[in-house]
Design a protein around this motif. Structure first.
Motif, PDB file in Angstrom:
ATOM      1  N   TYR A  85     -26.768   9.894  17.061  1.00 34.20           N
ATOM      2  CA  TYR A  85     -26.021   9.943  15.856  1.00 34.20           C
ATOM      3  C   TYR A  85     -25.484   8.517  15.351  1.00 34.20           C
ATOM      4  CZ  TYR A  85     -22.194   8.751  19.051  1.00 34.20           C
ATOM      5  OH  TYR A  85     -21.441   8.242  19.875  1.00 34.20           O
ATOM      6  N   THR A 107     -23.351   5.424  14.423  1.00 34.33           N
ATOM      7  CA  THR A 107     -21.803   5.054  14.645  1.00 34.33           C
ATOM      8  C   THR A 107     -21.321   4.964  13.209  1.00 34.33           C
ATOM      9  OG1 THR A 107     -22.511   2.973  14.930  1.00 34.33           O
ATOM     10  CG2 THR A 107     -22.160   4.334  16.734  1.00 34.33           C
ATOM     11  N   CYS A 108     -19.948   4.928  13.037  1.00 32.21           N
ATOM     12  CA  CYS A 108     -19.309   4.929  11.734  1.00 32.21           C
ATOM     13  C   CYS A 108     -17.901   4.427  12.055  1.00 32.21           C
ATOM     14  CB  CYS A 108     -19.321   6.403  10.977  1.00 32.21           C
ATOM     15  SG  CYS A 108     -18.811   7.616  11.880  1.00 32.21           S
ATOM     16  N   ASN A 123     -13.724   8.205   8.439  1.00 35.62           N
ATOM     17  CA  ASN A 123     -13.914   9.405   8.218  1.00 35.62           C
ATOM     18  C   ASN A 123     -15.005   9.899   7.196  1.00 35.62           C
ATOM     19  OD1 ASN A 123     -12.281  10.573  10.218  1.00 35.62           O
ATOM     20  ND2 ASN A 123     -10.634  10.286   9.063  1.00 35.62           N
ATOM     21  N   CYS A 130     -18.441   8.717   8.505  1.00 35.93           N
ATOM     22  CA  CYS A 130     -18.703   9.566   9.655  1.00 35.93           C
ATOM     23  C   CYS A 130     -19.526  10.847   8.930  1.00 35.93           C
ATOM     24  CB  CYS A 130     -17.771   9.909  10.476  1.00 35.93           C
ATOM     25  SG  CYS A 130     -17.207   8.485  11.547  1.00 35.93           S
ATOM     26  N   GLY A 182     -15.446  14.081  18.461  1.00 36.69           N
ATOM     27  CA  GLY A 182     -16.095  14.337  17.127  1.00 36.69           C
ATOM     28  C   GLY A 182     -15.307  15.531  16.458  1.00 36.69           C
ATOM     29  N   ILE A 198     -19.840  15.743  13.717  1.00 35.43           N
ATOM     30  CA  ILE A 198     -19.931  14.462  13.099  1.00 35.43           C
ATOM     31  C   ILE A 198     -18.948  13.775  13.931  1.00 35.43           C
ATOM     32  CG2 ILE A 198     -20.356  15.000  10.596  1.00 35.43           C
ATOM     33  CD1 ILE A 198     -17.387  14.662  10.212  1.00 35.43           C
ATOM     34  N   GLU A 202     -16.521  10.475  15.528  1.00 37.37           N
ATOM     35  CA  GLU A 202     -15.003   9.923  15.272  1.00 37.37           C
ATOM     36  C   GLU A 202     -15.344   8.591  14.962  1.00 37.37           C
ATOM     37  OE1 GLU A 202     -12.529  10.397  18.493  1.00 37.37           O
ATOM     38  OE2 GLU A 202     -13.095  12.425  18.860  1.00 37.37           O
ATOM     39  N   PRO A 203     -14.650   8.159  13.979  1.00 36.49           N
ATOM     40  CA  PRO A 203     -14.703   6.690  13.527  1.00 36.49           C
ATOM     41  C   PRO A 203     -14.492   5.931  14.897  1.00 36.49           C
ATOM     42  CG  PRO A 203     -13.120   7.819  12.058  1.00 36.49           C
ATOM     43  CD  PRO A 203     -13.511   8.909  13.213  1.00 36.49           C
TER      44      PRO A 203
END
Length: 209
Positions: free
Chosen positions: A70, A72-73, A76, A79, A113, A150, A152-153
């Motif tokens: 996944y 990373t972000c 929100n 993400c 997430g 998705i 989490e930040p």
């Protein structure tokens, strides 16, 4: 009189059986047993005691993910740009209920997430004390449930989906796992970027001196 009593008793038994079969038809309750232990709670209406869960010897179910990583972000909005597609599927067997979370493979009960149901009327998100959780909305027979997930930040943990699948009132299949998901992107490169910045600042200071 005796006939009426017999009929009344028969109706009472039918209602009790119906209530027993339909225990928590709209998903797992937000309790420690369900949220932390991922165990369904079915109550016997006659004794008001919990019906013991019987674990199946095989696991005719699986969790499939669209990819094993996944992105990373940091927000929100960011993400939500690349959700993972996930499904719980029966391998020749139907199921009636489920509860699923995203946890770290090395232990811990936190659910990471956010979950997004993709099939109307099949699943819903509940807020457990250990994080967001997905469960069923109806106890009808089903062969597959699809949802999106998705991160989490700021999240950069390796995770995998873990579920308990309910075949019927008394038979459950805990410990149904997906493949492990690894984080990729900016946070994995953060140490290198930090080292580069430190090197650059050191060089500038040396020049000025």
């Amino acid at each position: 009189m005796m006939f009426r009593l017999c009929v009344s008793f028969a109706v009472f038994c039918v209602l009790c059986c119906k209530i027993s079969v339909l225990s928590y038809p709209q998903g797992a309750p937000v309790r420690t047993e369900s949220c932390i232990n991922l165990q369904p709670i079915h109550m016997d209406p006659l004794t008001n005691q919990q019906v013991p869960n019987q674990q199946g010897t095989t696991r005719p179910y699986r969790i499939l993910v669209s990819q094993q990583q996944y992105q990373t972000c940091t927000s929100n909005q960011q993400c939500g740009l690349q959700p993972l597609q996930v499904s719980i599927q029966g391998q020749g067997g139907l199921f009636r209920g489920f509860i699923v979370q995203a946890r770290t493979p090395n232990g811990g009960s936190r659910s990471w997430g956010q979950f997004i149901p993709l099939q109307t009327g099949d699943s819903k998100v509940i807020q457990c004390q250990n994080g967001l959780t997905l469960t069923h909305t109806a106890n009808n027979d089903k062969n597959i449930v699809r949802f999106a997930w998705i991160p989490e930040p700021g999240m950069r943990e390796q995770v995998q989906f873990v579920a308990t699948v309910v075949q019927n009132l008394r038979t459950i299949y805990p410990g149904v796992y997906s493949a492990q998901l690894r984080p990729v992107g900016v946070f994995n490169n953060a140490p290198f970027k930090t080292a580069g910045i430190i090197s650059f600042v050191t060089s500038v200071i040396a020049i000025l001196l």
